[in-house]
Scaffold this motif. Structure first.
Motif, PDB file in Angstrom:
ATOM      1  N   THR A  46       0.804  -1.224   0.000  1.00 57.40           N
ATOM      2  CA  THR A  46       0.000   0.000   0.000  1.00 57.40           C
ATOM      3  C   THR A  46       0.834   1.269   0.000  1.00 57.40           C
ATOM      4  O   THR A  46       0.306   2.353  -0.259  1.00 57.40           O
ATOM      5  CB  THR A  46      -0.935   0.015   1.222  1.00 57.40           C
ATOM      6  N   HIS A  76      -3.038  -1.051  -9.384  1.00 59.33           N
ATOM      7  CA  HIS A  76      -3.671  -1.123  -8.064  1.00 59.33           C
ATOM      8  C   HIS A  76      -2.612  -1.478  -7.015  1.00 59.33           C
ATOM      9  O   HIS A  76      -1.988  -2.535  -7.092  1.00 59.33           O
ATOM     10  CB  HIS A  76      -4.780  -2.171  -8.053  1.00 59.33           C
ATOM     11  N   THR A  79      -5.143  -2.191  -3.429  1.00 62.77           N
ATOM     12  CA  THR A  79      -6.561  -1.818  -3.414  1.00 62.77           C
ATOM     13  C   THR A  79      -7.488  -2.974  -3.782  1.00 62.77           C
ATOM     14  O   THR A  79      -8.687  -2.907  -3.517  1.00 62.77           O
ATOM     15  CB  THR A  79      -6.828  -0.638  -4.364  1.00 62.77           C
TER      16      THR A  79
END
Length: 342
Positions: A46, A76, A79
Motif C-alpha cells: 500500500t 492497483h 486496493t
C-alpha cells in the motif's frame, strides 16, 4: 400504411443491430482500428514509495505509449488485495490481469517447484541471483509455471523484494541467540523448517498486523528487507530495533499474467506487453537496489542498531535442507545449476 410501418420497424431493428455490432468484447477500437484492451495490474503493497509501484507504473507507461493508447493499464497498490493469495485468486478468476506474487503463495496453486526460489541461502549476491533468473534456470522455471498451471499463469518477468535480514528485541551474535525466540515468518515448508532448526519458533501474523504484533510483544522478532520493514516502522518497535544482517534470502517475485488471456491478444499487443514487462523489471530492480541503502540509513538515523554475524553456521544448516526439499520437489538439477552459477 401497414407496409410503411413494417418497413420502418425493420429499419430500426437493423440500426440497433449495427450499433451493437460496433461494440467489442475487449473494449473500444484504438487508433489503428483494432480493439483496445484494459489491463488491471496489481500488487499487495500500500505504500506508494514501494519498488513494486515503480515497476508497475513503468509497465503502464510503456504499454500505453507503445500501443498508442490501445492498451490501457490500471495499477492497483493494495486496493484489490493486500494478501498475495487474493491476487492469485483474482488472476485465476479474471479480477486482475497482471499480478506480483512470491514463491510461497505460488505453491498454494500446486506448483511446488517454484519454492526452490524460497530456499534460505540459495543465493549469495544480487549478481548471482540476476544471473540465475535471467538464464536457463529462469527460463525452465517459467516453463514449469506455465505448463503446470494449465496456462493460467504466464511469467512476464522476475522481480525482487530485496535481501532479507533478521530484526528483533536483541541482536543475534550467534545462532544460539535464536533458541526459543518467536519469529514472524512462514509457518510451513522450507522457510519454517530452517528457522525451527535454527532454534526459533515460526509464528503466523499477517503483514498488515505485524507492527502491532511487534509493538505489543505478540512476537519477538521478524525478518524482511529494509525497504519493506523500515517503511512500516517495524524498527521503531521494541521487538524490531535490533537488526542483524543475516542475508538469508535474496528474494524472488513472479510477475504473472493470465496465460489464456495473453494468448487471445494480437501478436502486436503481446509484443507490447512483453516490452512493458521488460521495462517494469528494470524499473523495479533499480528502485529496490536504491531503496535498500536508503532505508538502511533511515533505520540507523531513527535509532535502530545494526550488526553483522558469521553467516557460515546458517549456510551449513541450510544446505542439507536445500538438498532435502529439492529432492521432494524434483528440482535437484535446477539446484545444482544455481550452485554452479556462484
Amino acid at each position: 400504411m401497414k407496409r410503411f410501418l413494417l418497413l420502418l420497424v425493420a429499419m430500426l431493428v437493423m440500426g440497433i443491430l449495427a450499433a451493437c455490432g460496433d461494440d467489442t468484447e475487449e473494449g473500444s477500437s484504438g487508433e489503428d482500428g483494432e480493439d483496445s484492451i484494459n489491463i488491471v495490474a496489481a500488487h499487495n503493497q500500500t505504500d506508494p514509495e514501494n519498488p513494486y509501484q515503480d515497476g508497475l507504473l513503468a509497465f503502464e507507461e510503456v504499454a500505453e505509449e507503445e500501443s498508442n493508447g490501445q492498451i490501457e493499464v490500471e495499477v492497483h497498490a493494495g486496493t484489490i488485495g493486500t494478501e498475495e493469495s487474493q491476487l492469485v485468486e483474482r488472476l485465476q478468476t479474471g479480477g486482475a490481469d497482471v499480478v506480483l506474487v512470491s514463491p510461497g503463495f505460488m505453491t498454494s496453486t500446486g506448483i511446488e517447484e517454484v519454492n526452490l526460489f524460497a530456499f534460505p541461502y540459495l543465493f549469495d549476491s544480487y549478481d548471482h541471483w540476476e544471473s540465475v533468473v535471467t538464464g536457463d534456470v529462469g527460463d525452465q522455471m517459467a516453463d514449469i509455471i506455465n505448463e503446470e498451471s494449465g496456462n493460467d499463469f504466464k511469467l512476464l518477468g522476475y522481480w525482487t523484494a530485496g535481501v532479507r535480514h533478521y530484526y528483533g528485541n536483541e541482536p543475534l551474535n550467534s545462532m544460539d541467540d535464536l533458541e526459543g525466540k518467536t519469529i514472524r515468518t512462514q509457518t510451513s515448508g522450507v522457510v519454517s523448517d530452517f528457522w525451527e532448526r535454527a532454534g526459533a519458533i515460526p509464528t503466523d501474523i499477517a503483514w498488515g498486523e505485524l507492527y502491532q504484533g511487534l509493538q505489543q510483544n505478540v512476537v519477538e522478532s521478524s525478518e524482511n528487507a529494509y525497504p519493506y520493514f523500515v517503511q512500516q516502522d517495524h524498527h521503531r518497535t521494541p521487538n524490531g530495533e535490533y537488526i542483524t544482517e543475516t542475508g538469508h534470502d535474496y528474494t524472488t517475485r513472479f510477475l504473472l499474467i493470465n496465460g489464456q488471456e495473453f494468448d487471445n491478444y494480437t501478436e502486436e499487443q503481446q509484443e507490447v506487453i512483453l516490452k512493458a514487462a521488460e521495462a517494469s523489471v528494470e524499473a523495479e530492480w533499480d528502485a529496490l537496489y536504491e531503496q535498500e541503502e536508503e532505508y538502511r540509513e533511515k533505520a540507523l538515523e531513527e535509532g535502530a542498531e545494526i550488526n553483522d554475524i558469521d553467516r557460515q553456521p546458517f549456510i551449513d544448516l541450510a544446505e542439507p535442507l536445500q538438498d532435502e526439499y529439492a529432492a521432494d520437489y524434483g528440482v535437484e538439477d535446477l539446484l545444482e545449476q544455481i550452485r554452479e552459477a556462484r
